[in-house]
Design a protein around this motif. Structure first.
Motif, PDB file in Angstrom:
ATOM      1  N   ALA A   1       0.833  -1.202   0.000  1.00 39.97           N
ATOM      2  CA  ALA A   1       0.000   0.000   0.000  1.00 39.97           C
ATOM      3  C   ALA A   1       0.871   1.255   0.000  1.00 39.97           C
ATOM      4  O   ALA A   1       0.405   2.341   0.336  1.00 39.97           O
ATOM      5  N   LEU A   2       2.126   1.087  -0.377  1.00 46.46           N
ATOM      6  CA  LEU A   2       3.016   2.256  -0.435  1.00 46.46           C
ATOM      7  C   LEU A   2       2.883   2.928  -1.802  1.00 46.46           C
ATOM      8  O   LEU A   2       2.225   2.411  -2.702  1.00 46.46           O
ATOM      9  N   ASP A   3       3.521   4.097  -1.933  1.00 45.72           N
ATOM     10  CA  ASP A   3       3.373   4.888  -3.162  1.00 45.72           C
ATOM     11  C   ASP A   3       4.388   4.444  -4.216  1.00 45.72           C
ATOM     12  O   ASP A   3       5.592   4.662  -4.056  1.00 45.72           O
TER      13      ASP A   3
ATOM     14  N   PRO B   1       5.174   5.599  -7.236  1.00 44.36           N
ATOM     15  CA  PRO B   1       6.047   6.551  -7.944  1.00 44.36           C
ATOM     16  C   PRO B   1       7.162   7.135  -7.066  1.00 44.36           C
ATOM     17  O   PRO B   1       8.089   7.739  -7.593  1.00 44.36           O
ATOM     18  N   LEU B   2       7.072   6.976  -5.746  1.00 45.71           N
ATOM     19  CA  LEU B   2       8.087   7.585  -4.864  1.00 45.71           C
ATOM     20  C   LEU B   2       9.228   6.601  -4.598  1.00 45.71           C
ATOM     21  O   LEU B   2       9.070   5.385  -4.750  1.00 45.71           O
ATOM     22  N   THR B   3      10.361   7.145  -4.170  1.00 44.80           N
ATOM     23  CA  THR B   3      11.494   6.271  -3.849  1.00 44.80           C
ATOM     24  C   THR B   3      11.237   5.603  -2.493  1.00 44.80           C
ATOM     25  O   THR B   3      10.338   6.013  -1.746  1.00 44.80           O
TER      26      THR B   3
ATOM     27  N   GLU C   1      11.639   8.165   0.261  1.00 44.52           N
ATOM     28  CA  GLU C   1      10.499   9.099   0.332  1.00 44.52           C
ATOM     29  C   GLU C   1       9.282   8.425   0.956  1.00 44.52           C
ATOM     30  O   GLU C   1       8.583   9.014   1.794  1.00 44.52           O
TER      31      GLU C   1
ATOM     32  N   ARG D   1       9.976   7.939   4.680  1.00 49.37           N
ATOM     33  CA  ARG D   1      10.007   9.225   5.382  1.00 49.37           C
ATOM     34  C   ARG D   1       8.584   9.731   5.626  1.00 49.37           C
ATOM     35  O   ARG D   1       8.251  10.174   6.725  1.00 49.37           O
ATOM     36  N   SER D   2       7.736   9.631   4.602  1.00 49.32           N
ATOM     37  CA  SER D   2       6.369  10.143   4.759  1.00 49.32           C
ATOM     38  C   SER D   2       5.584   9.324   5.781  1.00 49.32           C
ATOM     39  O   SER D   2       4.811   9.876   6.560  1.00 49.32           O
ATOM     40  N   ARG D   3       5.828   8.019   5.813  1.00 51.99           N
ATOM     41  CA  ARG D   3       5.093   7.185   6.785  1.00 51.99           C
ATOM     42  C   ARG D   3       5.643   7.359   8.205  1.00 51.99           C
ATOM     43  O   ARG D   3       4.875   7.369   9.171  1.00 51.99           O
TER      44      ARG D   3
ATOM     45  N   ALA E   1       6.826   9.993   9.517  1.00 55.99           N
ATOM     46  CA  ALA E   1       6.352  11.273  10.072  1.00 55.99           C
ATOM     47  C   ALA E   1       4.957  11.134  10.681  1.00 55.99           C
ATOM     48  O   ALA E   1       4.596  11.894  11.584  1.00 55.99           O
ATOM     49  N   LEU E   2       4.185  10.161  10.208  1.00 59.43           N
ATOM     50  CA  LEU E   2       2.841   9.965  10.762  1.00 59.43           C
ATOM     51  C   LEU E   2       2.908   9.499  12.221  1.00 59.43           C
ATOM     52  O   LEU E   2       1.930   9.576  12.951  1.00 59.43           O
TER      53      LEU E   2
ATOM     54  N   THR F   1      10.902  12.030  12.648  1.00 62.46           N
ATOM     55  CA  THR F   1      11.436  12.849  11.546  1.00 62.46           C
ATOM     56  C   THR F   1      12.936  13.112  11.779  1.00 62.46           C
ATOM     57  O   THR F   1      13.478  12.735  12.813  1.00 62.46           O
TER      58      THR F   1
ATOM     59  N   ARG G   1       8.293  -0.526   6.567  1.00 61.36           N
ATOM     60  CA  ARG G   1       7.293   0.507   6.849  1.00 61.36           C
ATOM     61  C   ARG G   1       6.508   0.147   8.128  1.00 61.36           C
ATOM     62  O   ARG G   1       6.244   0.984   8.976  1.00 61.36           O
TER      63      ARG G   1
ATOM     64  N   GLU H   1       2.947  15.577  11.000  1.00 58.63           N
ATOM     65  CA  GLU H   1       2.163  14.675  10.157  1.00 58.63           C
ATOM     66  C   GLU H   1       1.624  15.428   8.948  1.00 58.63           C
ATOM     67  O   GLU H   1       1.723  14.961   7.812  1.00 58.63           O
TER      68      GLU H   1
ATOM     69  N   ALA I   1       4.366  16.299   6.460  1.00 54.77           N
ATOM     70  CA  ALA I   1       4.836  15.122   5.722  1.00 54.77           C
ATOM     71  C   ALA I   1       3.820  14.689   4.673  1.00 54.77           C
ATOM     72  O   ALA I   1       4.183  14.304   3.557  1.00 54.77           O
TER      73      ALA I   1
ATOM     74  N   LYS J   1       5.364  13.860  -9.584  1.00 52.59           N
ATOM     75  CA  LYS J   1       6.048  12.680 -10.123  1.00 52.59           C
ATOM     76  C   LYS J   1       5.162  11.923 -11.104  1.00 52.59           C
ATOM     77  O   LYS J   1       5.660  11.206 -11.958  1.00 52.59           O
TER      78      LYS J   1
END
Lengths: 304, 300
Positions: free
Chosen positions: A87-89, A91-93, A96, A99-101, A103-104, A108, A148, B3, B6, B17
């Motif tokens: 369920a990750l994105d 198009p992102l590395t 990335e 990092r985004s997950r 931060a939830l 950070t 993740r 949150e 991010a 992208k």
């Protein structure tokens, strides 16, 4: 040992359909807990309630001593979830995505970089950090999914059919990593799987059918309770096997006889020592248990 | 806040992208500009010239500036909303491909999630629409430049407000979308219909009185008028300066919706700004309430 998940009298219906009926079980801290059932048995409903994605109709769910109803966010911090499909994105590395997950969960900066380094080393994806997720192989992507789920150091790792569609080598690699994590961090693993050999390694197995628990115990207890033993005789003729007056089948160079339990096997051997020159006794498999309990086959991802 | 930051970063990164999504969004205003300039500029010019009294001699650059201002305001009015719908599709795609589950297993509040989609979509749309405005200003400079610095600032402000409006509107519509097919259908409907509803493709003054009254309840109409007023203010000043009677100038303003009326009462520019601001606030509140209701419903 402490109970880290305690579910009692859990009920959930969707209209007329009772997805989960009076479900009660507990999971001990640090154990590998396997949750088995065919599609529609109630596994996903239970997991979705556990992860705070669905509200239950009645019953209680306690995670590490906290009531899910009263402190859902604390429970979410205790859980790391690996979904059946990533369920990750795409198009992102990898970096990335993680990092985004992270931060939830408030992770950070330096704390994230440190955790990322730890996980990349543990799951062997240091060389994949800058790669786009969508371009990774299935096995590589699964490792990132696990990373993740582990970002916030959860106490419980929920694995929803994590190895479906993976090649045997990658499956083996993932189980080695999970085994290592359990040893090092006393991680509790809550697993649903279609692979019976994975369930056979669990500390506790619960089998669901029609939203109800139909069997529960260690794999050994379940095998003893629901499946007999098998004696395979080698280096003898068919005529000799027939003298035992037991039903048998020829399989892989030997004659296989089903017996109710190990005591019955011992008795048969003692009664016919001349026939039992080269033999082995094995317990029934989890497939046999599942078939005996539910009347259905569940092998390698396919319900039969 | 960590949150939210991010999530905004993630959403904006995903938008830029996804080259398909980005270029489709960017190309919309560019295609509109080319189509307008190629096919409609002459029509607008002819209408304008035929409406002038015979004794009037008007410099070409003024006519071009007037037609250009009309084109540019129409393009921007449509783009701010259609691009917002395009960029805000991420929230629906996250539902469709299951990513939303991965976000909601973390202890992030649904209001934070909703706000992150709004802000990210707003930023992406703003970048594209400001780029489009830059191209439009270049086009105006070539056709006939009558804008003051204040007018340019006001145009940027109008785009900012309309992007907020478009993003809030799309956020509400997106709550109800669940499949890729629905995403495409809504995109098509908005692209085809919004330009008419907001008076960009055809001035509202040319519709029937009943329809004009209905459209005067829609906030987007005032956004188009704001853009048109600021794009053409310098042109009108020049007209007065070279001797156009004020009645003629007012007539032009009426005919291309620079003067908008709510039940025969003229709506002033500050009131138009107020209408858009209130519309954005109301839409955002509806979005937050609906998101809360929908997420509770999804858990049942």
């Amino acid at each position: 040992m402490k109970q880290i998940i305690e579910i009692s009298h859990l009920n959930k219906s969707f209209g007329e359909i009772k997805a989960v009926q009076d479900l009660s079980f507990s999971v001990r801290e640090g154990e590998l807990f396997a949750f088995l059932g065919v599609n529609g048995a109630g596994k996903s409903t239970t997991i979705n309630i556990l992860c705070g994605q669905l509200r239950k109709d009645s019953g209680t769910v306690m995670i590490d001593g906290a009531d899910l109803d009263k402190n859902r966010n604390a429970a979410k911090r205790d859980l790391g979830v690996v979904f059946q499909n990533s369920a990750l994105d795409q198009p992102l590395t990898v970096r990335e995505n993680l990092r985004s997950r992270a931060a939830l969960y408030g992770i950070t900066g330096k704390a994230f970089e440190e955790r990322l380094r730890e996980l990349a080393r543990l799951l062997d994806f240091e060389n994949l950090l800058g790669r786009t997720l969508g371009k990774l192989s299935g096995g590589q992507r699964r490792r990132i999914d696990i990373a993740r789920a582990l970002l916030h150091k959860p106490k419980i790792l929920v694995l929803d059919e994590p190895t479906t569609g993976l090649d045997p080598q990658t499956r083996s690699l993932l189980w080695n990593v999970i085994g290592d994590l359990r040893r090092r961090e006393n991680l509790t693993v809550f697993l649903t799987t279609h692979y019976m050999e994975e369930a056979a390694d669990a500390d506790t197995v619960v089998i669901l059918d029609g939203g109800k628990i139909v069997a529960e115990g260690t794999p050994l207890e379940l095998k003893n309770r629901y499946s007999g033993d098998f004696i395979t005789l080698y280096g003898i003729s068919e005529e000799e096997v027939k003298t035992l007056k037991e039903s048998f089948e020829y399989r892989n160079g030997g004659y296989r006889i089903a017996v109710p339990d190990t005591a019955a096997a011992t008795e048969l051997i003692l009664r016919n020592p001349d026939v039992f020159r080269d033999y082995e006794i094995v317990k029934g498999r989890m497939d046999d248990v599942f078939l005996a309990v539910t009347g259905k086959n569940l092998t390698g991802g396919a319900e039969k | 806040m960590k949150e939210l930051g991010a999530l905004i970063r993630r959403n904006v990164s995903l938008f830029f992208k996804d080259k398909g999504m980005f270029f489709t969004s960017l190309i919309t205003p560019v295609i509109l500009l080319v189509l307008y300039a190629t096919f409609l500029a002459n029509v607008y010019r002819d209408i304008f010239e035929s409406a002038l009294p015979a004794q009037f001699s008007v410099p070409d650059s003024l006519i071009n500036g007037c037609v250009g201002g009309q084109l540019v305001s129409s393009i921007l009015a449509v783009s701010c909303v259609t691009v917002a719908f395009c960029s805000n599709m991420l929230s629906v795609q996250d539902k469709v491909n299951g990513t939303l589950r991965d976000l909601t297993v973390s202890p992030v509040r649904s209001s934070v999630l909703s706000l992150s989609y709004y802000i990210a979509s707003f930023l992406s749309t703003l970048i594209i629409c400001f780029t489009a405005l830059g191209l439009c200003l270049l086009y105006l400079a070539k056709q006939g430049w009558y804008l003051s610095t204040f007018d340019v600032v006001c145009l940027f402000g109008d785009v900012f407000l309309l992007v907020m409006f478009g993003t809030a509107l799309s956020s509400i519509i997106n709550i109800f979308l669940k499949t890729q097919g629905q995403i495409s259908a809504v995109g098509t409907v908005i692209s085809a219909g919004y330009g008419f509803v907001c008076g960009a493709y055809m001035p509202i003054s040319q519709f029937s009185v009943g329809l004009q009254r209905v459209l005067s309840f829609l906030p987007g109409t005032y956004g188009t008028s704001l853009l048109r007023n600021h794009a053409l203010r310098g042109v009108y000043d020049e007209m007065i300066r070279i001797g156009f009677p004020s009645e003629v100038v007012e007539g032009i303003k009426d005919s291309i919706d620079c003067n908008l009326y709510f039940f025969d009462r003229q709506v002033e520019l500050p009131v138009m700004v107020g209408i858009l601001v209130v519309a954005v606030i109301v839409l955002l509140l509806i979005d937050i309430i609906l998101t809360g209701i929908r997420s509770r419903k999804a858990e049942k």
